[in-house]
Scaffold this motif. Structure first.
Motif, PDB file in Angstrom:
ATOM      1  N   UNK A 111      -3.954   5.779   0.264  1.00  0.00           N
ATOM      2  CA  UNK A 111      -4.786   6.065  -0.899  1.00  0.00           C
ATOM      3  C   UNK A 111      -6.219   6.397  -0.491  1.00  0.00           C
ATOM      4  N   UNK A 112      -6.696   5.764   0.564  1.00  0.00           N
ATOM      5  CA  UNK A 112      -8.075   5.974   1.007  1.00  0.00           C
ATOM      6  C   UNK A 112      -8.276   7.352   1.640  1.00  0.00           C
TER       7      UNK A 112
ATOM      8  N   UNK B  93       0.842  -1.165   0.000  1.00  0.00           N
ATOM      9  CA  UNK B  93       0.000   0.000   0.000  1.00  0.00           C
ATOM     10  C   UNK B  93       0.895   1.238   0.000  1.00  0.00           C
ATOM     11  N   UNK B  94       0.657   2.170  -0.918  1.00  0.00           N
ATOM     12  CA  UNK B  94       1.460   3.401  -0.914  1.00  0.00           C
ATOM     13  C   UNK B  94       1.026   4.364   0.182  1.00  0.00           C
ATOM     14  N   UNK B  95       1.999   5.127   0.643  1.00  0.00           N
ATOM     15  CA  UNK B  95       1.760   6.141   1.669  1.00  0.00           C
ATOM     16  C   UNK B  95       2.146   7.501   1.103  1.00  0.00           C
ATOM     17  N   UNK B  96       1.525   8.540   1.630  1.00  0.00           N
ATOM     18  CA  UNK B  96       1.719   9.897   1.167  1.00  0.00           C
ATOM     19  C   UNK B  96       1.936  10.794   2.370  1.00  0.00           C
ATOM     20  N   UNK B  97       2.681  11.883   2.195  1.00  0.00           N
ATOM     21  CA  UNK B  97       2.860  12.854   3.262  1.00  0.00           C
ATOM     22  C   UNK B  97       2.147  14.130   2.870  1.00  0.00           C
ATOM     23  N   UNK B  98       1.210  14.576   3.696  1.00  0.00           N
ATOM     24  CA  UNK B  98       0.461  15.802   3.449  1.00  0.00           C
ATOM     25  C   UNK B  98       1.246  16.973   4.029  1.00  0.00           C
TER      26      UNK B  98
END
Length: 66
Positions: free
Chosen positions: A15-16, A1-6
């Motif tokens: 992603x969700x 699962x990819x992760x993102x930094x806001x």
């Protein structure tokens, strides 16, 4: 699962829960990598800046063919 930094909230997202593209860095393979996104970006930028300084000190090393 990819992760993102806001970058606006300082939170790791999946992603969700991901915000708009303009607000996130990634994707990262791990939550930890996403959490350290700003530090990683800073380190890469510093390395690139050092390379640019070295390039400038050496000169372009060639002449303009025009």
């Amino acid at each position: 699962m990819p992760y993102w930094f806001n970058v606006d909230t300082g939170q790791v997202e999946t992603d969700e829960t991901r915000s708009q593209d303009a607000n996130v860095l990634g994707p990262y393979a791990t939550e930890d990598a996403a959490r350290n996104a700003l530090q990683s970006a800073k380190e890469r930028t510093e390395a690139w800046d050092a390379e640019d300084r070295e390039w400038d000190e050496r000169g372009a090393g060639g002449s303009d063919p025009a």
